[in-house]
Structures are given as C-alpha cells and as structure tokens.
Design a protein around this motif. Structure first.
Motif, PDB file in Angstrom:
ATOM      1  N   GLU A  61      40.914  35.046  40.549  1.00  0.00           N
ATOM      2  CA  GLU A  61      40.254  35.998  41.440  1.00  0.00           C
ATOM      3  C   GLU A  61      41.037  36.189  42.728  1.00  0.00           C
TER       4      GLU A  61
ATOM      5  N   PRO B  23      42.875  40.622  43.219  1.00  0.00           N
ATOM      6  CA  PRO B  23      41.714  40.917  44.073  1.00  0.00           C
ATOM      7  C   PRO B  23      40.672  41.813  43.402  1.00  0.00           C
ATOM      8  N   ASP B  24      41.125  42.730  42.542  1.00  0.00           N
ATOM      9  CA  ASP B  24      40.168  43.547  41.781  1.00  0.00           C
ATOM     10  C   ASP B  24      39.896  42.837  40.454  1.00  0.00           C
ATOM     11  N   TRP B  25      39.349  41.650  40.540  1.00  0.00           N
ATOM     12  CA  TRP B  25      39.214  40.806  39.341  1.00  0.00           C
ATOM     13  C   TRP B  25      38.325  41.440  38.282  1.00  0.00           C
ATOM     14  N   GLU B  26      37.238  42.068  38.685  1.00  0.00           N
ATOM     15  CA  GLU B  26      36.324  42.668  37.715  1.00  0.00           C
ATOM     16  C   GLU B  26      37.041  43.691  36.849  1.00  0.00           C
ATOM     17  N   LYS B  27      37.849  44.537  37.469  1.00  0.00           N
ATOM     18  CA  LYS B  27      38.585  45.544  36.695  1.00  0.00           C
ATOM     19  C   LYS B  27      39.648  44.890  35.821  1.00  0.00           C
TER      20      LYS B  27
ATOM     21  N   LYS C 276      47.447  48.731  40.697  1.00  0.00           N
ATOM     22  CA  LYS C 276      46.932  47.376  40.567  1.00  0.00           C
ATOM     23  C   LYS C 276      47.201  46.626  41.866  1.00  0.00           C
ATOM     24  N   ARG C 277      46.213  45.850  42.270  1.00  0.00           N
ATOM     25  CA  ARG C 277      46.379  45.023  43.472  1.00  0.00           C
ATOM     26  C   ARG C 277      46.698  43.591  43.078  1.00  0.00           C
TER      27      ARG C 277
ATOM     28  N   GLU D 198      49.197  40.566  50.091  1.00  0.00           N
ATOM     29  CA  GLU D 198      48.673  41.556  49.149  1.00  0.00           C
ATOM     30  C   GLU D 198      49.646  42.708  48.940  1.00  0.00           C
TER      31      GLU D 198
ATOM     32  N   THR E  86      49.753  46.545  46.710  1.00  0.00           N
ATOM     33  CA  THR E  86      49.132  47.542  45.846  1.00  0.00           C
ATOM     34  C   THR E  86      50.257  48.340  45.202  1.00  0.00           C
TER      35      THR E  86
END
Length: 295
Positions: free
Chosen positions: A170, A174-178, A231-232, A240, A242
């Motif tokens: 996670e 950072p966009d773990w759900e996606k 994607k991040r 970070e 992007t």
C-alpha cells in the motif's frame, strides 16, 4: 480452473451490471435479481431462454461465434470482456474433449534480444511481465522503480503476490485499490486464455486462501487490458512519481507484455525520474553492476 463455473459466474456478474432501462426493457415493479433476468438476455440475444440457460451453465459445445457475439451485444460487453467470453467458451469446449492436464504451459521464455532492447531505454523504466504477473525482465530503471517488489520477493517477483500479501504494497502503490483491482482482472484474463495452467491455478489458489481482498475481487469476474494509463509509485529513496505507461504485447512470445513508463515533461515526476536514475546508478556502483546514466 472450473471453466463451467467461471463462465456461469462471468455471465451472471455481467447480467447484474445491466438494468432493463439501459436496454429498453420495462423493469417492472418487483424484481428478485439485480440487473437482467436470463429470459431478458435471451430475448435481446435472439435465442430461446432454454438455450441461453444452457450456455450460462457452461454447456457451449456447438455454440456459434454469432450467438456468442449476440450475447456479448445484449450484455453490452466491451472488447476485452467479449474476448474473455470467447476464451471461456473455447476453454469449456476443450475441457469437454480432452484432459485438462494437456493444456499448454503459460511459462514463456523471454525472447532473445528483448533484454537488450529494454536496456537501450536508458531514460524510461521498462519491465516485461507474463500473464500471471511475474516480472520476467526489467531494465535498470525498471528494476529501480520496482525495487521493493524485487527486494522482497523470493524467487521471481510476482506483482499479485506483492500487492495482496506484502505489507509494503500500500505504500509502494499509493492507489492500492486500483492496483489490486487491475491485477485480479488481468489474472482473470490469463486464467481463461490458458485454462488449467498450474502456474495460474496455483497462484490464484494461494492468493484466494491467504487474502480476503483477493477473494472478493476474484468473485467479481472483472477483466481489463493493460494497454495504457497512469500509475502512481512511492519509492523509498525518491518519493512519489506519477508516470504514464504503455503496454505492448510481445508478438514473438504469447502472454508476455512489455510495459514502458514516461513522465510528463517538466513535471515533478520527471525530476523524480532523473533522481531515480541517479539512485540506480549509485546502487549499481555499490554492487559493481552496469547502470543507467542520469539525464
């Protein structure tokens, strides 16, 4: 894989996503199921209800491509979902005439010269992944971008295992759900493309046993194509980024995809990418390995 069940569940989940109003049918006051009923799909596809029920149960021997296309149209499937429906139908038909163990392997060798090709991409991270999300090749920047995945893997790094089983996932994505949704959707595509592969069934079985998040997503039967997007990432040394990505099928080896990343010109992520190249070069110097130059 239980192909008949997968076909049934895929069609049922697609039916549940379409309302009668979306296809010009009267919804009625009381409905016991979400989305379309089987008889409504049959009407839209131009087949009898009994025939559609037979197809949804996985009994697809002799079903023509025209009928499958009609069902795909009735359910408003996109190109990826339509291809997935055809793959499931073919797999169900093959299962009816031969033993599952004779299915071809999904373990494809990395074509000669592919590593040399991505190594020339000195300013862009690049990886090659197979259908069940092993990273089978990477250039120096790609390995640096996915450094957490590589360092925490035992054996060949696998993105699905990292995403669902590693407590650093996670933070890394950072966009773990996606990332989680996409990885399961890609595994569904591969499971239909090469049914009964030990590599796929073993991975899916392990993740389903160990991860509630994976099981929930697997039951949704969503599918995607990993072609392009953003994607991040969060890198432990750089911070970070992007990045835009493009996914290209390796035509000489079915099942392999080359994914290259770029940053928007003049953006903070471009600066971060240059820092990542410097970090990768420093790490390579420490380990005595070839490295990429920083632009």
């Amino acid at each position: 894989m239980e192909i008949a069940k997968d076909l049934r569940d895929f069609l049922m989940t697609r039916r549940a996503k379409i309302t009668p109003d979306q296809v010009g049918l009267v919804s009625g006051a009381r409905r016991r199921v979400p989305g379309l009923r089987r008889e409504e799909v049959a009407i839209l596809a131009g087949v009898s209800t009994e025939y559609y029920v037979q197809i949804e149960r996985g009994q697809v021997a002799g079903v023509s491509d025209e009928i499958l296309h009609s069902i795909a149209t009735a359910l408003q499937l996109d190109d990826v979902e339509t291809t997935h429906l055809f793959d499931l139908a073919r797999a169900a038909t093959r299962h009816a005439v031969k033993r599952p163990g004779r299915s071809r392997s999904v373990r494809q060798p990395v074509p000669e010269g592919l590593q040399a090709l991505i190594d020339t991409m000195v300013a862009a991270p690049a990886i090659v992944q197979n259908g069940h999300l092993d990273i089978v090749a990477a250039n120096a920047l790609g390995r640096a971008l996915y450094s957490e995945v590589f360092e925490r893997a035992t054996g060949t790094p696998n993105l699905a295992r990292f995403i669902f089983l590693d407590d650093r996932a996670e933070e890394t994505f950072p966009d773990w759900e996606k990332a989680a949704d996409d990885s399961v959707a890609l595994l569904h595509v591969e499971a239909a493309r090469v049914p009964y592969s030990k590599a796929v069934t073993g991975l899916v079985g392990d993740l389903a046993t160990r991860s509630d998040a994976f099981r929930t997503r697997w039951a949704a039967h969503d599918v995607i194509a990993h072609r392009r997007g953003t994607k991040r990432f969060h890198h432990p040394a750089i911070g970070e980024l992007t990045l835009r990505f493009e996914g290209l099928d390796v035509l000489s080896s079915a099942g392999l995809t080359l994914i290259g990343y770029t940053a928007e010109s003049g953006s903070p992520s471009q600066e971060a990418l240059q820092l990542l190249a410097s970090w990768a070069a420093t790490e390579a110097d420490r380990e005595g390995e070839p490295h990429v130059r920083s632009e």
